[in-house]
Design a protein around this motif. Structure first.
Motif, PDB file in Angstrom:
ATOM      1  N   ILE A 139     -29.271  30.552 -26.610  1.00  0.00           N
ATOM      2  CA  ILE A 139     -28.673  31.503 -25.678  1.00  0.00           C
ATOM      3  C   ILE A 139     -27.161  31.301 -25.645  1.00  0.00           C
ATOM      4  CG2 ILE A 139     -28.992  29.965 -23.683  1.00  0.00           C
ATOM      5  CD1 ILE A 139     -29.492  32.569 -22.028  1.00  0.00           C
ATOM      6  N   ARG A 140     -26.458  32.398 -25.567  1.00  0.00           N
ATOM      7  CA  ARG A 140     -25.008  32.356 -25.482  1.00  0.00           C
ATOM      8  C   ARG A 140     -24.607  32.107 -24.034  1.00  0.00           C
ATOM      9  NH1 ARG A 140     -21.165  36.559 -28.761  1.00  0.00           N
ATOM     10  NH2 ARG A 140     -19.135  35.709 -28.160  1.00  0.00           N
ATOM     11  N   ILE A 141     -23.812  31.080 -23.803  1.00  0.00           N
ATOM     12  CA  ILE A 141     -23.438  30.732 -22.426  1.00  0.00           C
ATOM     13  C   ILE A 141     -21.950  30.940 -22.161  1.00  0.00           C
ATOM     14  CG2 ILE A 141     -25.317  29.067 -22.185  1.00  0.00           C
ATOM     15  CD1 ILE A 141     -23.207  26.849 -22.596  1.00  0.00           C
ATOM     16  N   HIS A 142     -21.227  31.277 -23.212  1.00  0.00           N
ATOM     17  CA  HIS A 142     -19.784  31.445 -23.076  1.00  0.00           C
ATOM     18  C   HIS A 142     -19.309  32.317 -24.228  1.00  0.00           C
ATOM     19  CE1 HIS A 142     -15.495  30.277 -22.979  1.00  0.00           C
ATOM     20  NE2 HIS A 142     -15.708  29.971 -21.711  1.00  0.00           N
ATOM     21  N   GLN A 143     -18.108  32.830 -24.105  1.00  0.00           N
ATOM     22  CA  GLN A 143     -17.546  33.659 -25.173  1.00  0.00           C
ATOM     23  C   GLN A 143     -17.547  32.937 -26.522  1.00  0.00           C
ATOM     24  OE1 GLN A 143     -13.619  35.094 -24.351  1.00  0.00           O
ATOM     25  NE2 GLN A 143     -13.350  36.047 -26.345  1.00  0.00           N
ATOM     26  N   SER A 144     -17.413  31.625 -26.492  1.00  0.00           N
ATOM     27  CA  SER A 144     -17.308  30.872 -27.739  1.00  0.00           C
ATOM     28  C   SER A 144     -18.416  29.855 -27.951  1.00  0.00           C
ATOM     29  CB  SER A 144     -15.951  30.153 -27.809  1.00  0.00           C
ATOM     30  OG  SER A 144     -15.800  29.285 -26.700  1.00  0.00           O
ATOM     31  N   HIS A 145     -19.456  29.878 -27.111  1.00  0.00           N
ATOM     32  CA  HIS A 145     -20.509  28.868 -27.239  1.00  0.00           C
ATOM     33  C   HIS A 145     -21.919  29.451 -27.129  1.00  0.00           C
ATOM     34  CE1 HIS A 145     -17.205  26.001 -26.268  1.00  0.00           C
ATOM     35  NE2 HIS A 145     -17.922  25.184 -27.008  1.00  0.00           N
ATOM     36  N   MET A 146     -22.805  28.901 -27.947  1.00  0.00           N
ATOM     37  CA  MET A 146     -24.227  29.171 -27.860  1.00  0.00           C
ATOM     38  C   MET A 146     -24.939  27.821 -27.915  1.00  0.00           C
ATOM     39  SD  MET A 146     -26.593  31.456 -30.445  1.00  0.00           S
ATOM     40  CE  MET A 146     -25.708  32.918 -29.984  1.00  0.00           C
ATOM     41  N   VAL A 147     -26.016  27.675 -27.151  1.00  0.00           N
ATOM     42  CA  VAL A 147     -26.698  26.382 -27.116  1.00  0.00           C
ATOM     43  C   VAL A 147     -28.187  26.537 -27.418  1.00  0.00           C
ATOM     44  CG1 VAL A 147     -25.072  25.390 -25.463  1.00  0.00           C
ATOM     45  CG2 VAL A 147     -27.153  26.524 -24.622  1.00  0.00           C
ATOM     46  N   ASN A 148     -28.755  25.457 -27.957  1.00  0.00           N
ATOM     47  CA  ASN A 148     -30.194  25.360 -28.147  1.00  0.00           C
ATOM     48  C   ASN A 148     -30.781  24.856 -26.827  1.00  0.00           C
ATOM     49  OD1 ASN A 148     -32.830  24.687 -28.791  1.00  0.00           O
ATOM     50  ND2 ASN A 148     -32.314  23.796 -30.774  1.00  0.00           N
ATOM     51  N   LEU A 149     -31.591  25.667 -26.179  1.00  0.00           N
ATOM     52  CA  LEU A 149     -32.130  25.317 -24.863  1.00  0.00           C
ATOM     53  C   LEU A 149     -32.923  24.019 -24.890  1.00  0.00           C
ATOM     54  CD1 LEU A 149     -33.227  28.894 -23.774  1.00  0.00           C
ATOM     55  CD2 LEU A 149     -31.454  27.512 -22.676  1.00  0.00           C
ATOM     56  N   MET A 150     -33.521  23.690 -26.033  1.00  0.00           N
ATOM     57  CA  MET A 150     -34.308  22.457 -26.145  1.00  0.00           C
ATOM     58  C   MET A 150     -33.408  21.213 -26.096  1.00  0.00           C
ATOM     59  SD  MET A 150     -37.320  23.645 -26.266  1.00  0.00           S
ATOM     60  CE  MET A 150     -38.199  22.126 -26.614  1.00  0.00           C
ATOM     61  N   HIS A 151     -32.116  21.392 -26.338  1.00  0.00           N
ATOM     62  CA  HIS A 151     -31.195  20.258 -26.328  1.00  0.00           C
ATOM     63  C   HIS A 151     -30.358  20.185 -25.056  1.00  0.00           C
ATOM     64  CE1 HIS A 151     -31.655  18.453 -30.341  1.00  0.00           C
ATOM     65  NE2 HIS A 151     -31.960  19.682 -30.750  1.00  0.00           N
ATOM     66  N   VAL A 152     -30.626  21.067 -24.090  1.00  0.00           N
ATOM     67  CA  VAL A 152     -29.914  21.014 -22.807  1.00  0.00           C
ATOM     68  C   VAL A 152     -30.553  19.918 -21.949  1.00  0.00           C
ATOM     69  CG1 VAL A 152     -29.330  22.230 -20.681  1.00  0.00           C
ATOM     70  CG2 VAL A 152     -29.266  23.442 -22.864  1.00  0.00           C
ATOM     71  N   LYS A 153     -29.761  18.918 -21.583  1.00  0.00           N
ATOM     72  CA  LYS A 153     -30.283  17.791 -20.807  1.00  0.00           C
ATOM     73  C   LYS A 153     -30.017  17.926 -19.309  1.00  0.00           C
ATOM     74  CE  LYS A 153     -32.038  15.754 -24.286  1.00  0.00           C
ATOM     75  NZ  LYS A 153     -33.518  15.787 -24.402  1.00  0.00           N
ATOM     76  N   LYS A 154     -28.968  18.652 -18.956  1.00  0.00           N
ATOM     77  CA  LYS A 154     -28.614  18.751 -17.542  1.00  0.00           C
ATOM     78  C   LYS A 154     -27.765  19.991 -17.311  1.00  0.00           C
ATOM     79  CE  LYS A 154     -26.602  15.931 -13.807  1.00  0.00           C
ATOM     80  NZ  LYS A 154     -25.877  14.674 -13.497  1.00  0.00           N
ATOM     81  N   PHE A 155     -27.934  20.597 -16.147  1.00  0.00           N
ATOM     82  CA  PHE A 155     -27.101  21.734 -15.755  1.00  0.00           C
ATOM     83  C   PHE A 155     -26.449  21.426 -14.415  1.00  0.00           C
ATOM     84  CE2 PHE A 155     -26.953  25.955 -13.475  1.00  0.00           C
ATOM     85  CZ  PHE A 155     -25.765  26.362 -14.085  1.00  0.00           C
ATOM     86  N   ASN A 156     -25.137  21.355 -14.422  1.00  0.00           N
ATOM     87  CA  ASN A 156     -24.378  21.112 -13.186  1.00  0.00           C
ATOM     88  C   ASN A 156     -23.877  22.441 -12.645  1.00  0.00           C
ATOM     89  OD1 ASN A 156     -24.656  18.297 -13.435  1.00  0.00           O
ATOM     90  ND2 ASN A 156     -22.873  18.177 -14.788  1.00  0.00           N
ATOM     91  N   LYS A 157     -24.322  22.795 -11.448  1.00  0.00           N
ATOM     92  CA  LYS A 157     -23.935  24.076 -10.869  1.00  0.00           C
ATOM     93  C   LYS A 157     -22.485  24.049 -10.421  1.00  0.00           C
ATOM     94  CE  LYS A 157     -28.549  25.328  -9.258  1.00  0.00           C
ATOM     95  NZ  LYS A 157     -29.382  25.693  -8.086  1.00  0.00           N
ATOM     96  N   GLY A 158     -21.882  25.212 -10.472  1.00  0.00           N
ATOM     97  CA  GLY A 158     -20.500  25.343 -10.044  1.00  0.00           C
ATOM     98  C   GLY A 158     -20.152  26.811 -10.055  1.00  0.00           C
ATOM     99  N   ASP A 159     -18.903  27.140 -10.290  1.00  0.00           N
ATOM    100  CA  ASP A 159     -18.484  28.535 -10.357  1.00  0.00           C
ATOM    101  C   ASP A 159     -19.326  29.253 -11.405  1.00  0.00           C
ATOM    102  OD1 ASP A 159     -17.138  30.829  -9.880  1.00  0.00           O
ATOM    103  OD2 ASP A 159     -15.393  30.323 -11.069  1.00  0.00           O
ATOM    104  N   GLY A 160     -19.363  28.693 -12.576  1.00  0.00           N
ATOM    105  CA  GLY A 160     -20.275  29.173 -13.621  1.00  0.00           C
ATOM    106  C   GLY A 160     -21.304  28.093 -13.880  1.00  0.00           C
ATOM    107  N   GLY A 161     -20.796  26.883 -13.973  1.00  0.00           N
ATOM    108  CA  GLY A 161     -21.649  25.741 -14.198  1.00  0.00           C
ATOM    109  C   GLY A 161     -21.267  25.030 -15.477  1.00  0.00           C
ATOM    110  N   MET A 162     -21.935  23.920 -15.720  1.00  0.00           N
ATOM    111  CA  MET A 162     -21.671  23.123 -16.910  1.00  0.00           C
ATOM    112  C   MET A 162     -22.992  22.577 -17.435  1.00  0.00           C
ATOM    113  SD  MET A 162     -18.868  21.989 -18.595  1.00  0.00           S
ATOM    114  CE  MET A 162     -17.568  21.880 -17.358  1.00  0.00           C
ATOM    115  N   VAL A 163     -23.195  22.692 -18.734  1.00  0.00           N
ATOM    116  CA  VAL A 163     -24.398  22.117 -19.327  1.00  0.00           C
ATOM    117  C   VAL A 163     -24.022  20.850 -20.080  1.00  0.00           C
ATOM    118  CG1 VAL A 163     -25.695  24.270 -19.520  1.00  0.00           C
ATOM    119  CG2 VAL A 163     -24.223  23.560 -21.395  1.00  0.00           C
TER     120      VAL A 163
END
Length: 251
Positions: free
Chosen positions: A202-226
């Protein structure tokens, strides 16, 4: 003029005739040496004529186009796939960087496919692309399939689940792998997004796409940080936050 031998494999007589006429009327460099209605006929024709190009229908009774490819230990010809089904293995074709025509296709679309064949048919990697595609067909898990990434030396084949994240800068895109390797390709992130399975990437930013299986943590915020499995921290844009959370929760 360089001549190329080709065969057509399609179970529908009307489709055979349409393609035959388009080729004979517009491509004097292509010599049709056989027109086949079944996979078995096609296999015999390939062995007999040793064509450089095969126009291969995917869905046929008894045996389909995939079984045709599985019949060859080594593939020494190029293939332009034809199909009537808009969703039939389209993802598989894109992942494997292979050419296909969706019926009914125009003369212009056929010309573009033939030109790509003529430009690339001598390249050794064409056989590797087809063999990788053939191997991907048998895999039950999308994560085990190998993505064909173009490089300066040909193609690099990477396993889907081994891709942690994808980052783009202008027209260069970097694939960050689980083994710490980085594969750089001359593609935009949008082009990469079009070929990646949406349930995994999934694309999470204009310049980034991530493999959801490799997401270890999501820090909430204005947009957030993975936080990814390689320790990298990537910002989630505000407008993509909801889509990310929804996709992440479905895992």
């Amino acid at each position: 003029m360089v001549k190329y031998q080709a065969i057509i494999i399609d179970d529908e007589k009307r489709q055979q005739d349409l393609l035959k006429k388009k080729i004979q009327d517009n491509f004097p460099e292509i010599e049709l040496c056989a027109i086949c209605s079944t996979v078995d006929e096609g296999i015999i024709a390939v062995v007999k004529h040793e064509p450089q190009l095969v126009f291969l229908d995917i869905e046929m009774p008894e045996k389909d186009g995939f079984e045709f490819l599985k019949s060859f230990k080594t593939i020494n010809f190029s293939v332009i796939f034809t199909t009537s089904h808009s969703n039939y293995a389209m993802d598989a074709f894109r992942v494997a960087a292979l050419d296909y025509l969706l019926k009914p296709f125009s003369l212009e679309q056929l010309k573009e496919s033939v030109e790509r064949f003529k430009e690339n048919h001598r390249i050794k990697e064409k056989a590797e692309l087809l063999e990788n595609f053939r191997d991907n067909i048998d895999l039950q898990s999308i994560g085990d399939q190998k993505l064909a990434l173009p490089s300066g030396q040909g193609f690099i084949f990477v396993r889907m689940d081994d891709i942690i994240r994808i980052e783009s800068q202008a027209h260069l895109t970097t694939f960050f792998m689980a083994n710490k390797e980085q594969v750089i390709v001359s593609r935009t992130l949008k082009e990469c997004e079009d070929i990646m399975p949406p349930k995994k990437f999934i694309r999470i930013h204009q310049s980034h796409m991530v493999n959801l299986m490799h997401v270890k943590k999501f820090n909430k915020g204005d947009g957030g940080m993975v936080i990814m499995s390689d320790g990298s921290a990537i910002e989630v844009s505000r407008r993509r936050k909801e889509d990310f959370i929804e996709a992440f929760q479905k895992l």
